[in-house]
Structures are given as structure tokens and as C-alpha cells.
Design an enzyme around this catalytic site. Structure first.
Site, PDB file in Angstrom:
ATOM      1  N   ARG A  38      63.358   9.525   4.981  1.00  0.00           N
ATOM      2  CA  ARG A  38      63.183  10.415   6.137  1.00  0.00           C
ATOM      3  C   ARG A  38      64.546  10.909   6.606  1.00  0.00           C
ATOM      4  O   ARG A  38      65.567  10.221   6.465  1.00  0.00           O
ATOM      5  CB  ARG A  38      62.513   9.666   7.305  1.00  0.00           C
ATOM      6  CG  ARG A  38      61.233   8.941   6.947  1.00  0.00           C
ATOM      7  CD  ARG A  38      60.044   9.848   6.900  1.00  0.00           C
ATOM      8  NE  ARG A  38      59.780  10.474   8.184  1.00  0.00           N
ATOM      9  CZ  ARG A  38      59.063   9.873   9.155  1.00  0.00           C
ATOM     10  NH1 ARG A  38      58.579   8.645   8.988  1.00  0.00           N
ATOM     11  NH2 ARG A  38      58.819  10.515  10.288  1.00  0.00           N
ATOM     12  N   LYS A  75      48.852   4.917  15.976  1.00  0.00           N
ATOM     13  CA  LYS A  75      48.460   6.270  15.592  1.00  0.00           C
ATOM     14  C   LYS A  75      46.987   6.347  15.202  1.00  0.00           C
ATOM     15  O   LYS A  75      46.549   7.335  14.613  1.00  0.00           O
ATOM     16  CB  LYS A  75      49.349   6.755  14.449  1.00  0.00           C
ATOM     17  CG  LYS A  75      50.831   6.802  14.825  1.00  0.00           C
ATOM     18  CD  LYS A  75      51.698   7.263  13.659  1.00  0.00           C
ATOM     19  CE  LYS A  75      53.183   7.257  14.040  1.00  0.00           C
ATOM     20  NZ  LYS A  75      54.041   7.745  12.950  1.00  0.00           N
ATOM     21  N   PRO A 112      51.314  13.130  14.546  1.00  0.00           N
ATOM     22  CA  PRO A 112      51.309  12.792  15.976  1.00  0.00           C
ATOM     23  C   PRO A 112      51.764  11.360  16.219  1.00  0.00           C
ATOM     24  O   PRO A 112      51.383  10.441  15.488  1.00  0.00           O
ATOM     25  CB  PRO A 112      49.840  12.981  16.366  1.00  0.00           C
ATOM     26  CG  PRO A 112      49.274  13.900  15.346  1.00  0.00           C
ATOM     27  CD  PRO A 112      50.010  13.587  14.074  1.00  0.00           C
ATOM     28  N   GLU A 113      52.582  11.179  17.249  1.00  0.00           N
ATOM     29  CA  GLU A 113      53.014   9.836  17.611  1.00  0.00           C
ATOM     30  C   GLU A 113      52.027   9.230  18.601  1.00  0.00           C
ATOM     31  O   GLU A 113      51.051   9.860  19.019  1.00  0.00           O
ATOM     32  CB  GLU A 113      54.445   9.878  18.148  1.00  0.00           C
ATOM     33  CG  GLU A 113      55.414  10.467  17.123  1.00  0.00           C
ATOM     34  CD  GLU A 113      56.879  10.152  17.360  1.00  0.00           C
ATOM     35  OE1 GLU A 113      57.179   9.122  17.982  1.00  0.00           O
ATOM     36  OE2 GLU A 113      57.736  10.929  16.888  1.00  0.00           O
TER      37      GLU A 113
END
Length: 268
Positions: A258, A52, A2-3
Site C-alpha cells: 500500500r 468493516k 469504506p472505513e
């Protein structure tokens, strides 16, 4: 993972359900049994989102710190609470509501100095009024690392994940591989302002939409994006698809371990 906007929404939700009264805490899974026993009976004073990280502040002086990581999830509802199913690390209840936490990376109790230490190691959060973007820029300007990697570093900018970073860079027409030291102060201010606006919007809607009005499905006569993350975006998870602005196929490559996405024309 989750951001920051999701964590802010959770903080707001938990404040609405539990703030101002005592909570009963339990750890059906058992892994947080000692912490739950210390927490039970305390009054939730306030909640806080920092990047976060989610913080519940209690009148006992203790703070519950949660980092969801890749697999953590919250669920809540009105009483009566359902029987715990699966690995419930923490269950909170009050006179009206229940809250379950499963699979977090961190679920721990902190004292005030430890909370200060946590805040000190986090960077500027675009959703916080006390953010210091000038400190983030100073670190970016000293680095030759790729800008996308720097913006994903939570000690520089807190709360931003891959979607917000790649989309903000696209909107700024900056390649994700540009060295941080080449970023001008004006360009940084534009990125920061854009992150603040995009993330604040996501807090309200619960989804990440980054396309401008002229590039929405309705304006362009195109089908809505279908993706489990939802939201209309320019480059994130759109490799090989046409750029919504210039029509060039969106590129994909690995950056800092990433997947990264960009338009080779718009972000040249």
C-alpha cells in the site's frame, strides 16, 4: 474501501429506516435470489457494525452480512422505489423506504454460530464498547512487522483503513515502519484513544478530519484540502507537500503493498 465509521453510519441509517418491521427482499441482479427469498418477510430486529462488516439481525435467526469491499455501495430513499438500474445485488423495501446494494464483496446470510465465528476473527474495533485493545496490543508486541501493517490487519484492529492508521501514527509521532514489538504500552494506549476519538468524530460528520484546531485551513490561512475523500489530514495523499507542523515535504513509499505517507522529521 469504506472505513469503520462509514459502516457504522450505514448501520445507524438502516436501523432508522427498517428496524422493528418486516422487509421485502429481492435480488434484481439474481445473484442473491435464494438468500433474498429466505429473508423476505422477516422482521429486522437490529443492525450492527463490526469493523468493516455490516450485520442485519432478523427475527428468523438469520443475519445478513455485507462487506462492501472496494466497489460496494448502498443507496436508499422513500417509496416509490425507482426501477433497478445496473447490478443491484439486493433490494430491501418496507412500507415507506427502499434500500439497494450494489457491488459488495460479500452479501450472504449467516446463522448465529457463523456470526460468532465472524466476530471471533475480527480484532478490536475502536467504535465498539466491547472492544479489547489489550488483546490487540499483545499481538502487536509479538510482531516485528511494521506498525502500520499491523494496524491495518483487521484481525488485530477492525475498522481502520489507510487514512486512520497513517494519520493516527503521524499524530503519535511514530514512523509507520516502526516494528510492532518496539511499541510501548503507553504509546499504544495513546494511539487507541486517538483512534476512538477520530473515528467517533467521523461517524458524526461523515468525513475524516485529523488535523488539530491550530492546523485547520482557517487557523493557518491556507486553502482547504481538495480531494475526493474530503477531510483535512496531515500526511495522507499529501506527498511532496509541506508538513503542516514542520514544513518538511511529506514522504511517500510502499508498505505492505500500500502507499504510505509520513513526515521524516515529525515521525523520526
Amino acid at each position: 474501501m469504506p472505513e469503520g465509521h462509514t459502516v457504522r453510519r450505514l448501520a445507524d441509517r438502516h436501523r432508522e429506516l427498517f428496524a422493528g418491521g418486516p422487509v421485502a427482499a429481492a435480488s434484481p441482479q439474481g445473484r442473491f435470489a435464494v438468500g433474498a427469498a429466505r429473508l423476505s418477510g422477516a422482521v429486522l430486529v437490529d443492525t450492527e457494525a463490526y469493523g468493516k462488516h455490516l450485520l442485519h439481525h432478523y427475527d428468523s435467526g438469520l443475519t445478513l452480512h455485507v462487506h462492501l469491499g472496494l466497489y460496494g455501495k448502498f443507496a436508499d430513499g422513500d417509496l416509490p422505489a425507482p426501477d433497478p438500474i445496473g447490478q443491484v445485488r439486493l433490494r430491501l423495501t418496507n412500507a415507506r423506504h427502499w434500500l439497494d446494494l450494489r457491488g459488495p464483496t460479500a452479501c450472504e446470510l449467516l446463522d448465529p454460530p457463523q456470526v460468532d465465528e465472524l466476530r471471533a476473527r475480527l480484532g478490536a474495533d475502536p467504535l465498539r464498547p466491547d472492544a479489547k485493545p489489550e488483546q490487540a496490543y499483545a499481538r502487536i508486541r509479538r510482531s516485528g512487522n511494521a506498525l502500520a501493517a499491523l494496524l491495518l490487519d483487521q484481525s488485530i484492529v477492525a475498522g481502520t483503513g489507510l487514512i486512520f492508521v497513517l494519520e493516527a501514527l503521524y499524530r503519535a509521532r511514530i514512523a509507520p515502519t516502526m516494528p510492532g514489538r518496539e511499541l510501548t504500552e503507553a504509546a499504544w494506549q495513546a494511539i487507541w484513544d486517538d483512534l476512538r476519538q477520530l473515528m467517533a468524530q467521523a461517524v458524526v460528520t461523515g468525513r475524516i478530519d485529523t488535523v488539530r484546531l491550530e492546523h485547520t485551513p482557517e487557523a493557518m490561512g491556507r486553502p482547504p484540502r481538495v480531494d475526493r475523500h474530503g477531510g483535512e489530514v496531515y500526511v495522507y495523499r499529501r506527498p511532496g507537500q509541506p508538513c503542516l507542523v514542520c514544513g518538511t515535504a511529506v514522504s511517500r513509499g510502499e508498505l505492505a503493498g500500500r502507499n504510505s505517507y509520513w513526515c521524516s522529521v515529525c515521525q523520526a
